[in-house]
Write an enzyme that holds these catalytic residues in place. Structure first.
Site, PDB file in Angstrom:
ATOM      1  N   GLY A  92       0.804  -1.227   0.000  1.00 13.57           N
ATOM      2  CA  GLY A  92       0.000   0.000   0.000  1.00 13.57           C
ATOM      3  C   GLY A  92       0.827   1.262   0.000  1.00 13.57           C
ATOM      4  O   GLY A  92       0.388   2.290   0.501  1.00 13.57           O
ATOM      5  N   GLY A  93       2.035   1.193  -0.547  1.00 20.30           N
ATOM      6  CA  GLY A  93       2.817   2.422  -0.722  1.00 20.30           C
ATOM      7  C   GLY A  93       2.409   3.116  -2.010  1.00 20.30           C
ATOM      8  O   GLY A  93       1.373   2.809  -2.603  1.00 20.30           O
ATOM      9  N   SER A 105      17.490  13.973   4.954  1.00 20.30           N
ATOM     10  CA  SER A 105      17.216  14.126   3.527  1.00 20.30           C
ATOM     11  C   SER A 105      18.323  14.827   2.743  1.00 20.30           C
ATOM     12  O   SER A 105      18.980  15.747   3.228  1.00 20.30           O
ATOM     13  CB  SER A 105      15.934  14.929   3.383  1.00 20.30           C
ATOM     14  OG  SER A 105      15.707  15.247   2.048  1.00 20.30           O
ATOM     15  N   ARG A 115      24.462  10.225  -4.899  1.00 15.70           N
ATOM     16  CA  ARG A 115      24.606   9.647  -3.558  1.00 15.70           C
ATOM     17  C   ARG A 115      25.781   8.691  -3.427  1.00 15.70           C
ATOM     18  O   ARG A 115      26.475   8.696  -2.407  1.00 15.70           O
ATOM     19  CB  ARG A 115      23.309   8.921  -3.190  1.00 15.70           C
ATOM     20  CG  ARG A 115      22.196   9.910  -2.967  1.00 15.70           C
ATOM     21  CD  ARG A 115      20.878   9.238  -2.691  1.00 15.70           C
ATOM     22  NE  ARG A 115      19.891  10.272  -2.388  1.00 15.70           N
ATOM     23  CZ  ARG A 115      18.610  10.042  -2.208  1.00 15.70           C
ATOM     24  NH1 ARG A 115      18.147   8.810  -2.299  1.00 15.70           N
ATOM     25  NH2 ARG A 115      17.785  11.018  -1.925  1.00 15.70           N
ATOM     26  N   HIS A 160      19.994   2.413   2.380  1.00 14.25           N
ATOM     27  CA  HIS A 160      18.797   3.206   2.105  1.00 14.25           C
ATOM     28  C   HIS A 160      17.839   2.606   1.083  1.00 14.25           C
ATOM     29  O   HIS A 160      16.629   2.670   1.254  1.00 14.25           O
ATOM     30  CB  HIS A 160      19.258   4.582   1.617  1.00 14.25           C
ATOM     31  CG  HIS A 160      18.156   5.560   1.364  1.00 14.25           C
ATOM     32  ND1 HIS A 160      17.206   5.858   2.308  1.00 14.25           N
ATOM     33  CD2 HIS A 160      17.845   6.314   0.277  1.00 14.25           C
ATOM     34  CE1 HIS A 160      16.362   6.762   1.817  1.00 14.25           C
ATOM     35  NE2 HIS A 160      16.713   7.036   0.592  1.00 14.25           N
ATOM     36  N   GLU A 197       9.871   0.182  -5.599  1.00 15.07           N
ATOM     37  CA  GLU A 197      11.227  -0.279  -5.273  1.00 15.07           C
ATOM     38  C   GLU A 197      11.380  -1.778  -5.522  1.00 15.07           C
ATOM     39  O   GLU A 197      12.485  -2.274  -5.715  1.00 15.07           O
ATOM     40  CB  GLU A 197      11.579   0.065  -3.813  1.00 15.07           C
ATOM     41  CG  GLU A 197      13.062  -0.131  -3.507  1.00 15.07           C
ATOM     42  CD  GLU A 197      13.467   0.311  -2.104  1.00 15.07           C
ATOM     43  OE1 GLU A 197      12.731   1.109  -1.491  1.00 15.07           O
ATOM     44  OE2 GLU A 197      14.523  -0.142  -1.635  1.00 15.07           O
ATOM     45  N   SER A 253      12.659   8.329  -6.732  1.00 20.65           N
ATOM     46  CA  SER A 253      11.972   7.107  -6.309  1.00 20.65           C
ATOM     47  C   SER A 253      10.472   7.320  -6.181  1.00 20.65           C
ATOM     48  O   SER A 253       9.687   6.479  -6.609  1.00 20.65           O
ATOM     49  CB  SER A 253      12.541   6.572  -4.996  1.00 20.65           C
ATOM     50  OG  SER A 253      12.402   7.522  -3.979  1.00 20.65           O
TER      51      SER A 253
END
Lengths: 625, 276
Positions: free
Chosen positions: A12-13, A251, A298, A365, A403, A418
């Site tokens: 449910g994301g 963040s 990153r 992450h 993801e 993302s």
């Protein structure tokens, strides 16, 4: 297929909810399975924002530049057709979220505001304070609640997806699931199933992920024949706060709004940060990357911080920590744009980052790798609208998005891509599931299929009564902690083959020790421990894929860094001017610019390599200096 | 280095933290406390201690028990899962740092489930009523569809900042737990849902359906059940101005009631755009 067919979405994301909305909007019935109430899914943790080349700052930004930044950022291992579709859809997705009521930050003129993020030179990131993921998830949650109120969506919250139900031909015709409150096992027929189950952060023990992100569903689907791609590509975020229970994300938007990373120039300088004058601070990212400064991708920032702390011993107090400094930014700006993360630091560390530089260190992450999915290339090299191929795994009827899929981020994900890939994956995945169902001669719920559902139910009931009876010596939570330590130590920032080989052996040992687990709980009410024991095995499966894929890839690409296989530094600042170096790079790229594909084998995953078409952009050396 | 560690004040002489934790099998099960001793670690929070118990679920009396069942997900106070009563006060277990909870006093921490929701097991509760209340207030923007229709309406930064705060509600249930008007048996919708109605009525598009939401908070279990105890605003982990939201929505309800008196129902929908 009936005009109103029944589908299952797992998770449910953002990806799961967008898939659900697309299915419901097209008139279908959707069952959503979620470990937690969908509003509590891990998308809530995303902070910084969502990318889209809306170009409201007059910088000449364009979706093509977004495509290029994303593919370069991913070191040319992302699936190019889907990336192009995503970047072109991005402005429309941001507008849609705006219409759904997301409280995006605004410019004085009342337009959407955009900020800088890593791996790009443009203001391309729309944001709602520093809790953008929360705000986006809520917007989709609200829309799904609206469909729920209309009877189009049924939520199975606190239900765990256990595995597929397949018919004789191997088509996925539904799922087996367990109610975590009653431990009832049920099967749910579906014309197609989408796994939008997030990443495997908990395989690494402590990470920035929610504790529900064990990767169990992807692990089980893998065991049942779904291919898993690019497993070795694990993003370690440069800036997190280490904690006993998790690593809390700070963040990238902190640097997007002007935050600076530094350590004292003098090793072992014990003065408080405020007492160290500007001239005695080493802003190593700004010095080494004058163009992108603190906003390099990153993987680059993480390696630099790692090197400063581990190799040079320049970390704060000789430890694993560097400063992330926003004390020069007015508190009012910080509160308007970064309040969410400022509060997290205050609450969990105790210092006010408005006055004292934060102490941060890289933390696991995100998984760029995931379930292998396909796309049908349409005109303009974007996914063909309405094709059943988009987001489909190699198992007919099984889809993956968010993801959980491998496609959009290659060897390294850019920040704020993302949330975008989750929503875009749902937007094309939902219609693809409908198209698939339309092409099937037989409905999943056909009476002939009953035997497959009955078999699946029996299999899982027996499996869990078996687990419940396990009374060995191993504590499953302790075993998971050991797994996390092995993975964090060997499969994150810097990788060596001898250590990876040992890590694979350790995972094999964990699998043996699993057989001697104690389920700890014989209750018939809300027994989540039997669920955990089952999940733990699936975590081992993914861990083995990650470690073995990392072992076999002998190169450096994006987040995958092996010092023993590093190309020498080019002689020119722009590597393309060094012909000799370019020859080495070409040779390396020829061999390794390929997807790693893992196929399940009880003896350990079989890894093969697949060429990656590059219709959108030819690979080039990736450099940010 | 653990940065959280570096900041935490050391507690002298304390090597362990004692936990009294409520155990209950299902909503109707008999409950009791189990006691555990957990090694003290600087920077620890209630969650990390519960995790420690998972790895060694043995009580102070040396009895092997099932590990605790509790709800948690993000561990950074944004998912809303882990609200529980900690030493008698409702709060999020993830941000409950042990040092702060035990303060100067004796190192005993009592964990109990929230009492205004049915217990699933141990510390986990069923918060369905929170989500049902969101349905009742129609907490959404009724968009025409997910196709690309261009940008939404412009909003001033000032409006955005007010709405943003309201939209950070994590549906944890703390406000409902602390509210003296709420019981396990009644259906008072509580402060969170009322505040959400205010949020959507502020949105330029949501405003078009404001009457629906105002009506949603009227009637049995609605806003008039609020006893103005103001506990909700005190316990909200996100510091949402819940009592302001209740006051604003009370005025909206009053306006609606007056309107309903002067005009017969269904005739006058001009000022609100009508029920959508």
């Amino acid at each position: 297929m009936a005009a109103a067919a029944r589908f299952t979405v797992v998770g449910g994301g953002l990806a799961g909810l967008m898939t659900t909305i697309k299915l419901a909007e097209a008139g279908h019935q959707v069952d959503i399975l979620s470990l937690v109430p969908v509003k509590r899914s891990h998308s809530v943790c995303a902070q910084g924002g969502i990318n889209g080349a809306v170009n409201t700052k007059g910088e000449g930004d364009h979706p093509d530049i977004h495509v290029k930044d994303t593919l370069r950022g991913g070191d040319f291992l992302a699936e190019q057709v889907s990336v192009k579709g995503m970047c072109y859809a991005a402005p429309g997705i941001i507008y849609l979220l705006d219409r759904m009521g997301v409280t995006f930050n605004r410019t004085p003129e009342g337009l959407l505001d955009f900020r800088r993020f890593g791996g790009t030179l443009h203001h391309r990131t729309a944001f709602a304070g520093a809790t953008t993921g929360q705000q986006l998830l809520y917007a989709l949650d609200e829309q799904v609640r609206r469909w729920e109120a209309e009877g189009r969506v049924t939520k199975y919250e606190y239900w765990e997806w256990l595995g597929m139900v397949k018919d004789g031909s191997g088509r996925c015709i539904g799922s087996a699931a367990m109610d975590l409150r009653t431990n009832e096992i049920r099967t749910l027929p579906a014309e197609a199933v989408c796994l939008a189950t997030g990443g495997p952060g908990i395989v690494f023990g402590r990470s920035t992920n929610s504790i529900i992100n064990t990767g169990t569903a992807a692990g089980r689907a893998f065991m049942e024949g779904a291919l898993y791609a690019n497993g070795e590509f694990i993003q370690v975020h440069p800036t997190s706060i280490p904690g006993e229970d998790k690593l809390r994300l700070m963040s990238e938007s902190v640097r997007g709004e002007g935050g600076r990373v530094w350590v004292p120039k003098t090793k072992g300088d014990t003065r408080p940060p405020q007492a160290i004058p500007e001239s005695e601070r080493w802003y190593f990212l700004e010095e080494r990357y004058p163009k992108y400064k603190n906003l390099v991708p990153r993987d680059v920032a993480t390696r630099e911080i790692f090197q400063v702390c581990r190799e040079m011993g320049m970390g704060l107090g000789g430890q694993d920590a560097v400063y992330l400094d926003v004390t020069h930014i007015p508190a009012k700006t910080l509160d308007a744009k970064l309040k969410g993360v400022m509060e997290i630091y205050e609450k969990f560390v105790g210092d006010d980052p408005r006055n004292v530089p934060m102490k941060i260190f890289p933390g696991m992450h995100y998984s760029m790798g995931g379930l292998y999915v396909n796309f049908e290339r349409g005109p303009n090299d974007e996914p063909l609208a309405g094709s059943p191929v988009n987001q489909s795994t190699n198992i007919p009827g099984l889809y993956a998005a968010g993801e959980a899929d491998y496609a959009y981020h290659g060897a390294n994900r850019l920040g704020a891509n993302s949330l975008l890939s989750c929503i875009y994956g749902g937007m094309i995945g939902g219609p693809a599931m409908v198209a698939f169902a339309k092409n099937q001669a037989k409905s999943a719920a056909d009476a002939d299929n009953q035997k497959y559902f009955a078999e699946a139910k029996k299999f899982w009931e027996e499996r869990f009564s078996g687990i419940k009876a396990m009374q060995g010596k191993e504590n499953p939570f302790q075993l998971a902690k050991e797994l996390g330590d092995v993975m964090t130590e060997n499969c994150t920032v810097v990788r060596y083959n001898d250590r990876l080989k040992k890590a694979v052996e350790r995972i094999r040992e964990f699998k043996d020790r699993w057989k001697n687990v104690n389920a700890l709980d014989t209750s018939t009410v809300a027994n989540r421990h039997i669920s955990y024991v089952n999940q733990l095995w699936n975590m081992f499966e993914l861990a083995e894929v990650i470690a073995k894929s990392a072992l076999l890839r002998d190169e450096c690409r994006g987040a995958h860094y092996k010092p023993d296989f590093k190309l020498p530094e080019p002689k020119s600042k722009d590597p393309r001017e060094d012909a000799e170096w370019m020859e080495k790079w070409r040779e390396r790229n020829e061999k390794w610019a390929k997807l790693s594909i893992a196929k399940h084998n009880p003896e350990g995953p079989d890894i093969s390599y697949e060429d990656l078409p590059t219709p959108v952009l030819e690979p080039e050396p990736r450099w940010y200096a | 280095m653990d940065t959280a560690t570096a900041q935490a004040p050391a507690i002298t002489g304390t090597k362990h933290v004692k936990f009294r934790i409520w155990r209950q099998e299902g909503p109707d099960g008999q409950g009791h406390f189990d006691e555990f001793r957990v090694p003290y670690r600087p920077g620890a929070n209630v969650i990390s201690c519960l995790m420690e118990i998972q790895r060694n679920p043995v009580t102070i009396d040396g009895k092997q028990v099932a590990p605790i069942i509790w709800d948690a997900a993000c561990l950074e106070e944004v998912c809303g899962s882990c609200a529980m009563n900690i030493n008698g006060r409702v709060r999020m277990a993830c941000s409950a740092l042990i040092d702060k909870v035990i303060g100067e006093g004796e190192a005993i921490i009592t964990l109990e489930p929230m009492k205004k929701f049915p217990v699933t097991r141990d510390l986990a509760v069923d918060r369905s009523r929170m989500f049902e209340a969101l349905k009742r207030v129609k907490g959404w923007i009724p968009v025409d569809g997910t196709h690309n229709l261009g940008p939404g309406p412009r909003q001033s930064p000032k409006e955005q900042s007010t709405m943003y705060v309201l939209s950070t509600c994590i549906t944890c249930g703390s406000c409902v737990e602390a509210c003296p008007q709420v019981t396990l048996e009644n259906n008072f919708i509580g402060a969170a849902a009322i505040s959400q109605a205010r949020l959507f009525n502020m949105n330029p598009t949501g405003r078009m359906n404001s009457e629906e939401r105002v009506r949603g908070i009227m009637g049995p279990g609605g806003i008039q059940d609020c006893g103005k105890a103001q506990n909700c605003v005190k316990v909200c982990p996100k510091e949402i101005p819940l009592t302001t939201s209740i006051a604003v929505m009370n005025r909206e309800v009053t306006k609606q009631v007056v309107k309903d008196i002067f005009f017969s129902m269904g005739d006058d929908n001009q000022s609100t755009g009508g029920p959508g």
